[in-house]
Design a protein around this motif. Structure first.
Motif, PDB file in Angstrom:
ATOM      1  N   PRO A   1       0.779  -1.168  -0.208  1.00 15.24           N
ATOM      2  CA  PRO A   1       0.043   0.060  -0.081  1.00 15.24           C
ATOM      3  C   PRO A   1       0.994   1.560   0.087  1.00 15.24           C
ATOM      4  N   VAL A   2       0.676   2.163  -1.036  1.00 16.28           N
ATOM      5  CA  VAL A   2       1.496   3.511  -1.067  1.00 16.28           C
ATOM      6  C   VAL A   2       0.298   4.574  -1.062  1.00 16.28           C
ATOM      7  N   ASP A   3       0.832   5.719  -0.695  1.00 16.61           N
ATOM      8  CA  ASP A   3      -0.034   6.927  -1.052  1.00 16.61           C
ATOM      9  C   ASP A   3       0.100   7.437  -2.319  1.00 16.61           C
ATOM     10  N   LEU A   4      -0.733   7.892  -2.842  1.00 18.17           N
ATOM     11  CA  LEU A   4      -0.613   8.466  -4.161  1.00 18.17           C
ATOM     12  C   LEU A   4      -1.349  10.060  -4.163  1.00 18.17           C
ATOM     13  N   THR A   5      -0.610  10.993  -4.455  1.00 17.21           N
ATOM     14  CA  THR A   5      -1.342  12.394  -4.227  1.00 17.21           C
ATOM     15  C   THR A   5      -1.883  12.555  -5.998  1.00 17.21           C
TER      16      THR A   5
ATOM     17  N   ARG B   1      -5.550  15.827  -3.230  1.00 18.06           N
ATOM     18  CA  ARG B   1      -6.182  14.550  -2.426  1.00 18.06           C
ATOM     19  C   ARG B   1      -5.253  13.511  -2.602  1.00 18.06           C
ATOM     20  N   ARG B   2      -5.122  12.593  -1.463  1.00 22.83           N
ATOM     21  CA  ARG B   2      -4.259  11.370  -1.394  1.00 22.83           C
ATOM     22  C   ARG B   2      -5.059  10.352  -1.294  1.00 22.83           C
ATOM     23  N   LEU B   3      -4.877   9.322  -2.164  1.00 19.05           N
ATOM     24  CA  LEU B   3      -5.405   7.823  -2.133  1.00 19.05           C
ATOM     25  C   LEU B   3      -4.247   7.006  -1.742  1.00 19.05           C
ATOM     26  N   THR B   4      -4.826   5.837  -1.125  1.00 16.75           N
ATOM     27  CA  THR B   4      -3.897   4.752  -0.753  1.00 16.75           C
ATOM     28  C   THR B   4      -4.265   3.725  -1.955  1.00 16.75           C
TER      29      THR B   4
ATOM     30  N   CYS C   1      -2.361   0.303  -4.728  1.00 14.08           N
ATOM     31  CA  CYS C   1      -1.541  -0.858  -4.350  1.00 14.08           C
ATOM     32  C   CYS C   1      -0.414  -0.582  -5.506  1.00 14.08           C
TER      33      CYS C   1
END
Length: 108
Positions: free
Chosen positions: A63-67, A72-75, A77
């Protein structure tokens, strides 16, 4: 497609998973690498292909955070550690592993 059993690993299966995946790159993992993998591993996100009780391939999701636009940040894969051991290639094992990993990701 492959006739391998595809499933998540148990914590006890992490070392053979590491050896199988790293062997696909012609590399023998060092004790430091194995120790690091144990510190970050989430076995329920590590998939393995088993043949005759032996791990012949694997992949993992992290799991990684993506801006995204707007800040907005989403988790999401990130798929990592994709490999099939020498001698088990060209039989659809990697395709089966990736398909299962993507299915699991969609479910999460």
């Amino acid at each position: 497609m492959s006739e391998s059993e595809i499933r998540t690993i148990t914590p006890e299966e992490l070392d053979p998973w590491i050896r199988a995946v790293e062997s696909s790159f012609g590399w023998v993992p060092t004790p430091d690498h194995v120790e690091l993998e144990h510190m970050v591993a989430q076995p329920d996100r590590y998939l393995a292909a088993f043949e005759d009780g032996r791990i012949v391939g694997g992949n993992a999701s992290i799991p990684v955070d993506l801006t995204v636009p707007g800040g907005r940040r989403l988790t999401v894969c990130a798929v990592n550690g994709v490999g099939v051991a020498p001698g088990a290639t060209r039989r659809g094992i990697s395709t089966s592993l990736m398909r299962r990993q993507l299915e699991n990701t969609r479910e999460r």
